[in-house]
Design a protein around this motif. Sequence first.
Motif, mmCIF file in Angstrom:
data_model
loop_
_atom_site.group_PDB
_atom_site.id
_atom_site.type_symbol
_atom_site.label_atom_id
_atom_site.label_comp_id
_atom_site.label_asym_id
_atom_site.label_seq_id
_atom_site.Cartn_x
_atom_site.Cartn_y
_atom_site.Cartn_z
ATOM 1 N N LYS A 1 0.786 -1.272 -0.044
ATOM 2 C CA LYS A 1 0.101 -0.013 0.153
ATOM 3 C C LYS A 1 0.947 1.314 -0.120
ATOM 4 C CE LYS A 1 -3.695 0.625 0.382
ATOM 5 N NZ LYS A 1 -4.634 1.017 -0.769
ATOM 6 N N THR A 2 1.921 1.142 0.713
ATOM 7 C CA THR A 2 2.886 2.394 0.955
ATOM 8 C C THR A 2 3.803 2.588 -0.344
ATOM 9 O OG1 THR A 2 3.309 2.015 3.249
ATOM 10 C CG2 THR A 2 4.653 3.536 2.147
ATOM 11 N N TYR A 3 3.974 1.632 -1.052
ATOM 12 C CA TYR A 3 4.811 1.576 -2.293
ATOM 13 C C TYR A 3 4.184 2.240 -3.441
ATOM 14 C CZ TYR A 3 8.548 -1.281 -0.188
ATOM 15 O OH TYR A 3 9.654 -1.833 0.811
ATOM 16 N N SER A 4 3.003 1.664 -3.502
ATOM 17 C CA SER A 4 1.997 2.057 -4.556
ATOM 18 C C SER A 4 1.342 3.387 -4.462
ATOM 19 C CB SER A 4 0.938 0.865 -4.662
ATOM 20 O OG SER A 4 0.245 0.922 -3.494
ATOM 21 N N THR A 5 1.468 3.950 -3.558
ATOM 22 C CA THR A 5 0.968 5.467 -3.150
ATOM 23 C C THR A 5 1.869 6.434 -3.061
ATOM 24 O OG1 THR A 5 0.723 4.917 -0.872
ATOM 25 C CG2 THR A 5 -1.331 4.342 -2.299
ATOM 26 N N PHE A 6 3.069 6.219 -3.601
ATOM 27 C CA PHE A 6 4.211 7.164 -3.610
ATOM 28 C C PHE A 6 3.753 8.170 -4.587
ATOM 29 C CE2 PHE A 6 6.912 4.939 -1.062
ATOM 30 C CZ PHE A 6 7.880 5.664 -0.533
ATOM 31 N N HIS A 7 4.015 9.197 -4.610
ATOM 32 C CA HIS A 7 3.868 10.472 -5.385
ATOM 33 C C HIS A 7 4.493 10.234 -7.084
ATOM 34 C CE1 HIS A 7 3.604 14.513 -7.437
ATOM 35 N NE2 HIS A 7 2.671 14.769 -6.512
ATOM 36 N N ALA A 8 3.888 10.744 -7.857
ATOM 37 C CA ALA A 8 4.521 10.241 -9.606
ATOM 38 C C ALA A 8 5.935 10.745 -9.541
ATOM 39 C CB ALA A 8 3.535 10.814 -10.422
ATOM 40 N N ASN A 9 6.237 11.806 -8.677
ATOM 41 C CA ASN A 9 7.518 12.630 -9.075
ATOM 42 C C ASN A 9 8.719 11.582 -8.256
ATOM 43 O OD1 ASN A 9 6.414 14.693 -10.499
ATOM 44 N ND2 ASN A 9 6.312 15.915 -8.550
ATOM 45 N N ASN A 10 8.152 10.633 -7.260
ATOM 46 C CA ASN A 10 9.246 9.913 -6.587
ATOM 47 C C ASN A 10 9.271 8.567 -7.134
ATOM 48 O OD1 ASN A 10 9.694 12.152 -4.954
ATOM 49 N ND2 ASN A 10 8.038 11.513 -3.593
ATOM 50 N N ILE A 11 9.160 8.214 -8.304
ATOM 51 C CA ILE A 11 9.030 7.042 -9.014
ATOM 52 C C ILE A 11 10.417 6.486 -8.719
ATOM 53 C CG2 ILE A 11 8.995 5.604 -11.032
ATOM 54 C CD1 ILE A 11 6.829 7.804 -12.202
ATOM 55 N N VAL A 12 11.508 7.123 -8.818
ATOM 56 C CA VAL A 12 12.832 6.383 -8.847
ATOM 57 C C VAL A 12 12.944 6.182 -7.492
ATOM 58 C CG1 VAL A 12 15.481 6.981 -9.228
ATOM 59 C CG2 VAL A 12 13.696 7.596 -10.847
ATOM 60 N N LEU A 13 12.632 6.855 -6.363
ATOM 61 C CA LEU A 13 12.676 6.672 -5.150
ATOM 62 C C LEU A 13 12.062 5.610 -4.422
ATOM 63 C CD1 LEU A 13 14.020 8.029 -2.288
ATOM 64 C CD2 LEU A 13 12.152 9.086 -2.165
ATOM 65 N N GLN A 14 10.737 5.325 -4.975
ATOM 66 C CA GLN A 14 10.100 4.261 -4.781
ATOM 67 C C GLN A 14 10.675 2.822 -5.174
ATOM 68 O OE1 GLN A 14 8.102 2.658 -7.414
ATOM 69 N NE2 GLN A 14 6.784 1.055 -6.390
ATOM 70 N N THR A 15 11.379 3.106 -6.326
ATOM 71 C CA THR A 15 12.031 1.885 -6.728
ATOM 72 C C THR A 15 13.084 1.459 -6.096
ATOM 73 O OG1 THR A 15 11.181 2.240 -9.128
ATOM 74 C CG2 THR A 15 13.229 0.588 -8.892
ATOM 75 N N GLN A 16 13.943 2.560 -5.577
ATOM 76 C CA GLN A 16 14.939 2.341 -4.517
ATOM 77 C C GLN A 16 14.642 1.509 -3.119
ATOM 78 O OE1 GLN A 16 16.955 5.986 -4.161
ATOM 79 N NE2 GLN A 16 17.768 5.923 -6.339
ATOM 80 N N TYR A 17 13.333 2.083 -2.607
ATOM 81 C CA TYR A 17 12.938 1.363 -1.722
ATOM 82 C C TYR A 17 12.537 0.060 -1.699
ATOM 83 C CZ TYR A 17 13.084 5.966 0.989
ATOM 84 O OH TYR A 17 13.470 6.927 1.739
ATOM 85 N N ARG A 18 11.821 -0.371 -2.860
ATOM 86 C CA ARG A 18 11.437 -1.568 -3.182
ATOM 87 C C ARG A 18 12.492 -2.604 -3.323
ATOM 88 N NH1 ARG A 18 6.320 -3.143 -4.895
ATOM 89 N NH2 ARG A 18 4.964 -1.592 -5.308
ATOM 90 N N GLU A 19 13.681 -2.062 -3.802
ATOM 91 C CA GLU A 19 15.108 -3.049 -3.848
ATOM 92 C C GLU A 19 15.661 -3.548 -2.701
ATOM 93 O OE1 GLU A 19 17.492 -0.863 -6.826
ATOM 94 O OE2 GLU A 19 16.245 -1.282 -8.547
ATOM 95 N N LYS A 20 15.309 -2.533 -1.690
ATOM 96 C CA LYS A 20 15.849 -2.770 -0.426
ATOM 97 C C LYS A 20 15.434 -3.982 0.367
ATOM 98 C CE LYS A 20 17.491 1.685 0.949
ATOM 99 N NZ LYS A 20 17.367 3.010 1.921
ATOM 100 N N GLY A 21 14.278 -4.314 -0.182
ATOM 101 C CA GLY A 21 13.662 -5.512 0.431
ATOM 102 C C GLY A 21 13.191 -5.546 2.005
ATOM 103 N N PHE A 22 12.377 -4.753 2.205
ATOM 104 C CA PHE A 22 12.007 -4.496 3.500
ATOM 105 C C PHE A 22 10.859 -5.975 3.719
ATOM 106 C CE2 PHE A 22 13.078 -0.117 2.816
ATOM 107 C CZ PHE A 22 13.845 0.053 3.986
#
Length: 343
Positions: free
Chosen positions: A141-162
């Motif tokens: 839910k958190t990953y998919s609701t990032f702002h559109a300007n933070n697409i690269v940042l959202q991808t980086q958080y996904r790659e960390k594998g929380f």
Amino acid sequence: MSNLAKLKFAALEISGKNYLPWVLDAEIHLDAKGLGETIKDGNKTTCQDKANAMIFLRRHLHEGLKNEYLTIKDPQILWSNLKERYDHQKTVILPNARYDWMHLRLQDFKSVSEYNSTMFQITSQLKLCGEKVTDMDMLEKTYSTFHANNIVLQTQYREKGFKKYSELISCLLVAEQNNELLMKNHESRPTGSTPLAEANIMSYNEKGNYRDHANSSGQGRGRGQWRGRGRGRGRRFGGRNGGRGGYFKKTHSHLQWNRKDHTGEKDKSENVTNICYRCGAKGHWSRVCRTPKHLVDLYLQSVKQKRKNTETNIVIEDGEGDFDSGDTTHLEVDDFFPTPEGN
């Protein structure tokens, strides 16, 4: 008022709006008192435990509910009646909680802490109604609701594998604090500028003495190169006019400067306006100038043209003198030395 002061949690209202949290609080407190079995079906607890549980439950009921269930003395029967009466609250709260969960977005909140608080509030309502919400659901839910300007940042958080939602929120809170500090440092002064250096101001007081404002507290008396009082090492100017180190005695010239020139120089300095020699504008210096380059080039070109027009070239042609007197007498070096014949 004395009864309200003894309440461990909020009493159950007649409308039943707080029934779900009331049930949870009542179960926890009864278990803590060792009376949790008294509200279960087919329990074989003692009459004393049932009486203590009944007293506790009635203390946390609205006055109207106490009158409605005045004849019930068994806590298990009271618990069952309240459940039949208010258990439908789950069917009312659950649709609203699902709706809030569906429209929950990180980009709609000004801070991460506000989003985190709303997230736990919604998930708690879903869990009370029997819905299961896992950490993976909260992460997605958190990953998919990032702002559109933070697409690269959202991808980086996904790659960390929380694996836990709390780990992601902790990382987001730290990043938010660092961004706020970065913005404060950026807005402290314009880009490319440097802080002004502190200057030591020397003032001339009414007694005719120069004083250093950077060390105006009077400390260091009798030490160093400039001494307030004392003798010997502190004298920089010997003789009668030297004084006692570091001080100039008042003279007539100082009085004249203090009376006449000081006021005029002060007024003159107040009227001085900073002019940028890069663009010609007033109110700023060249090192913080933000004028576009093409305007700067036009200004410099106009300055050069103006200087060219104001220059005067004096050309003297052959046969013309520097004076209009009409005297054409010419003197040479040989006229001032005797000839070999002695004339």
